[in-house]
Write a protein that holds these residues in place. Sequence first.
Motif, PDB file in Angstrom:
ATOM      1  N   MET A  97       0.840  -1.198   0.000  1.00 23.48           N
ATOM      2  CA  MET A  97       0.000   0.000   0.000  1.00 23.48           C
ATOM      3  C   MET A  97       0.872   1.244   0.000  1.00 23.48           C
ATOM      4  SD  MET A  97      -2.772   1.315   2.822  1.00 23.48           S
ATOM      5  CE  MET A  97      -4.063   0.246   2.246  1.00 23.48           C
ATOM      6  N   GLN A  98       0.389   2.280  -0.665  1.00 24.52           N
ATOM      7  CA  GLN A  98       1.090   3.549  -0.655  1.00 24.52           C
ATOM      8  C   GLN A  98       1.157   4.088   0.777  1.00 24.52           C
ATOM      9  OE1 GLN A  98       2.362   5.240  -3.359  1.00 24.52           O
ATOM     10  NE2 GLN A  98       1.857   3.523  -4.704  1.00 24.52           N
ATOM     11  N   GLY A  99       2.298   4.631   1.165  1.00 22.21           N
ATOM     12  CA  GLY A  99       2.421   5.267   2.473  1.00 22.21           C
ATOM     13  C   GLY A  99       2.586   4.298   3.621  1.00 22.21           C
ATOM     14  N   ALA A 100       2.956   3.025   3.350  1.00 28.78           N
ATOM     15  CA  ALA A 100       3.106   2.035   4.408  1.00 28.78           C
ATOM     16  C   ALA A 100       4.552   1.981   4.874  1.00 28.78           C
ATOM     17  CB  ALA A 100       2.661   0.665   3.914  1.00 28.78           C
ATOM     18  N   THR A 101       4.743   1.928   6.202  1.00 26.19           N
ATOM     19  CA  THR A 101       6.060   1.795   6.800  1.00 26.19           C
ATOM     20  C   THR A 101       6.066   0.544   7.657  1.00 26.19           C
ATOM     21  OG1 THR A 101       6.371   4.197   6.859  1.00 26.19           O
ATOM     22  CG2 THR A 101       7.786   2.865   8.283  1.00 26.19           C
ATOM     23  N   VAL A 102       7.008  -0.361   7.421  1.00 25.13           N
ATOM     24  CA  VAL A 102       7.086  -1.620   8.154  1.00 25.13           C
ATOM     25  C   VAL A 102       8.267  -1.581   9.121  1.00 25.13           C
ATOM     26  CG1 VAL A 102       7.366  -4.120   7.957  1.00 25.13           C
ATOM     27  CG2 VAL A 102       6.037  -2.879   6.233  1.00 25.13           C
ATOM     28  N   PHE A 103       8.026  -2.019  10.356  1.00 31.95           N
ATOM     29  CA  PHE A 103       9.092  -2.087  11.351  1.00 31.95           C
ATOM     30  C   PHE A 103       9.033  -3.441  12.035  1.00 31.95           C
ATOM     31  CE2 PHE A 103      10.501  -1.865  15.754  1.00 31.95           C
ATOM     32  CZ  PHE A 103      11.787  -1.358  15.604  1.00 31.95           C
ATOM     33  N   ARG A 104      10.181  -4.119  12.127  1.00 32.25           N
ATOM     34  CA  ARG A 104      10.298  -5.400  12.826  1.00 32.25           C
ATOM     35  C   ARG A 104      11.513  -5.328  13.742  1.00 32.25           C
ATOM     36  NH1 ARG A 104       9.457  -6.751   7.394  1.00 32.25           N
ATOM     37  NH2 ARG A 104       7.431  -7.752   6.959  1.00 32.25           N
ATOM     38  N   THR A 105      11.322  -5.662  15.013  1.00 27.27           N
ATOM     39  CA  THR A 105      12.451  -5.610  15.940  1.00 27.27           C
ATOM     40  C   THR A 105      13.518  -6.627  15.568  1.00 27.27           C
ATOM     41  OG1 THR A 105      11.244  -7.114  17.412  1.00 27.27           O
ATOM     42  CG2 THR A 105      11.101  -4.752  17.887  1.00 27.27           C
ATOM     43  N   GLY A 106      13.126  -7.707  14.866  1.00 25.65           N
ATOM     44  CA  GLY A 106      14.102  -8.707  14.465  1.00 25.65           C
ATOM     45  C   GLY A 106      15.163  -8.171  13.531  1.00 25.65           C
ATOM     46  N   GLU A 107      14.906  -7.016  12.923  1.00 25.34           N
ATOM     47  CA  GLU A 107      15.867  -6.410  12.013  1.00 25.34           C
ATOM     48  C   GLU A 107      16.783  -5.407  12.718  1.00 25.34           C
ATOM     49  OE1 GLU A 107      13.358  -4.742   9.055  1.00 25.34           O
ATOM     50  OE2 GLU A 107      12.727  -6.676   8.229  1.00 25.34           O
ATOM     51  N   VAL A 108      16.639  -5.296  14.045  1.00 22.64           N
ATOM     52  CA  VAL A 108      17.406  -4.327  14.835  1.00 22.64           C
ATOM     53  C   VAL A 108      18.276  -5.083  15.832  1.00 22.64           C
ATOM     54  CG1 VAL A 108      17.236  -2.345  16.413  1.00 22.64           C
ATOM     55  CG2 VAL A 108      15.551  -2.637  14.578  1.00 22.64           C
ATOM     56  N   ASP A 109      19.429  -4.551  16.155  1.00 27.85           N
ATOM     57  CA  ASP A 109      20.294  -5.146  17.163  1.00 27.85           C
ATOM     58  C   ASP A 109      19.511  -5.317  18.471  1.00 27.85           C
ATOM     59  OD1 ASP A 109      22.297  -4.817  19.560  1.00 27.85           O
ATOM     60  OD2 ASP A 109      23.502  -5.426  17.819  1.00 27.85           O
ATOM     61  N   PRO A 110      19.587  -6.490  19.110  1.00 23.03           N
ATOM     62  CA  PRO A 110      18.801  -6.733  20.328  1.00 23.03           C
ATOM     63  C   PRO A 110      18.932  -5.647  21.388  1.00 23.03           C
ATOM     64  CG  PRO A 110      19.804  -8.774  19.582  1.00 23.03           C
ATOM     65  CD  PRO A 110      20.364  -7.680  18.700  1.00 23.03           C
ATOM     66  N   ALA A 111      20.104  -5.084  21.526  1.00 25.44           N
ATOM     67  CA  ALA A 111      20.307  -4.058  22.554  1.00 25.44           C
ATOM     68  C   ALA A 111      19.534  -2.784  22.257  1.00 25.44           C
ATOM     69  CB  ALA A 111      21.791  -3.746  22.691  1.00 25.44           C
ATOM     70  N   ASP A 112      19.149  -2.575  20.987  1.00 23.62           N
ATOM     71  CA  ASP A 112      18.487  -1.330  20.599  1.00 23.62           C
ATOM     72  C   ASP A 112      16.996  -1.498  20.325  1.00 23.62           C
ATOM     73  OD1 ASP A 112      20.956  -0.038  20.681  1.00 23.62           O
ATOM     74  OD2 ASP A 112      21.404  -0.579  18.590  1.00 23.62           O
TER      75      ASP A 112
END
Length: 317
Positions: free
Chosen positions: A1-16
């Motif tokens: 969809m236009q204007g969609a932002t996806v965030f997954r903690t699995g893609e971030v360093d565990p400490a952050d």
Amino acid sequence: MQGATVFRTGEVDPADRFDCWRDLMSKTLCPMDLDSEHPEHFQAETRVLELQPVSVWPTTVEPMSWRRTPRLIRHSDPEYYHLTFPITGSVGITQAGREAVHGPGEMYVVDTSQPFHCVTSRLHGVGLEVPRKLVPLRKEKADLLLTRRLPGDEGYGSLLAQLLGQLAKDTGPYGPADGPRLGSIIVDLLSSLLAHVLDRETFLPPETRQRTLSLRIRAFIEENLDDPELTPRSIAEAHHISPSYVHRVFQQEEETLAAWIRRRRLERVRRYLADPALNDTPIYALAARCGFPCGADFSRIFRRTYGLTPREFRRQY
């Protein structure tokens, strides 16, 4: 969809991970104090859909709490109504001196201009942000509904829950112009739901009431396409209005109510005919399942619409 932002903690360093989640939630909703008993193991996933003027964010999150304090309100206030729709899990919410716990299918609203405290179990659900100025109810009346259970299984609540649930599981082939259209529908449904719960629906602007009535009628038609007795009169009786008013609701549309019902029935039969799993089901039975009791009449209408007989169309798949 236009204007969609996806965030997954699995893609971030565990400490952050938890800090990144805190920053995202503060930007998506409003500044809040977030806390987790196990921030080092925290996991969450969200997809933020910007459907101007509203935001919808399907989310899965581990147990946590968030608090909106007077200090944070003074720092920044977007003046939103925030609706939470749990699909699985539960949420405890405190605001305006009231406490409540809501489970699957039980929506509720809070106001970002007032302090609140929220505690969740492992939760999968949908968040919704609507600018308060777009909800045509007096603030002191709408405030009576803060933290209260808003039914997601009937009336306007059911329509809103269905739409939010669909957005939660479907990225869909939406284009740039579809976001504002969906946003406008969501505002109308939320406004009508709040007004209905307050029993003050007559205080909504006429255009809002008519748009939401049109949505209710369309949902009713979709659920009853298999009924050959589905007519403007039966639709009117189900919604406690006159047949002439049903037709007036559809006056702004490109086709008449009868034509719209016929088109939706034909589209459903065509979908069945293209399904290999239904190849052994007689065509007349599929037609009857979609509200065409007379096979000959159905074949004639289908050929006039699509240029092929139902049998010829089925052979293509």
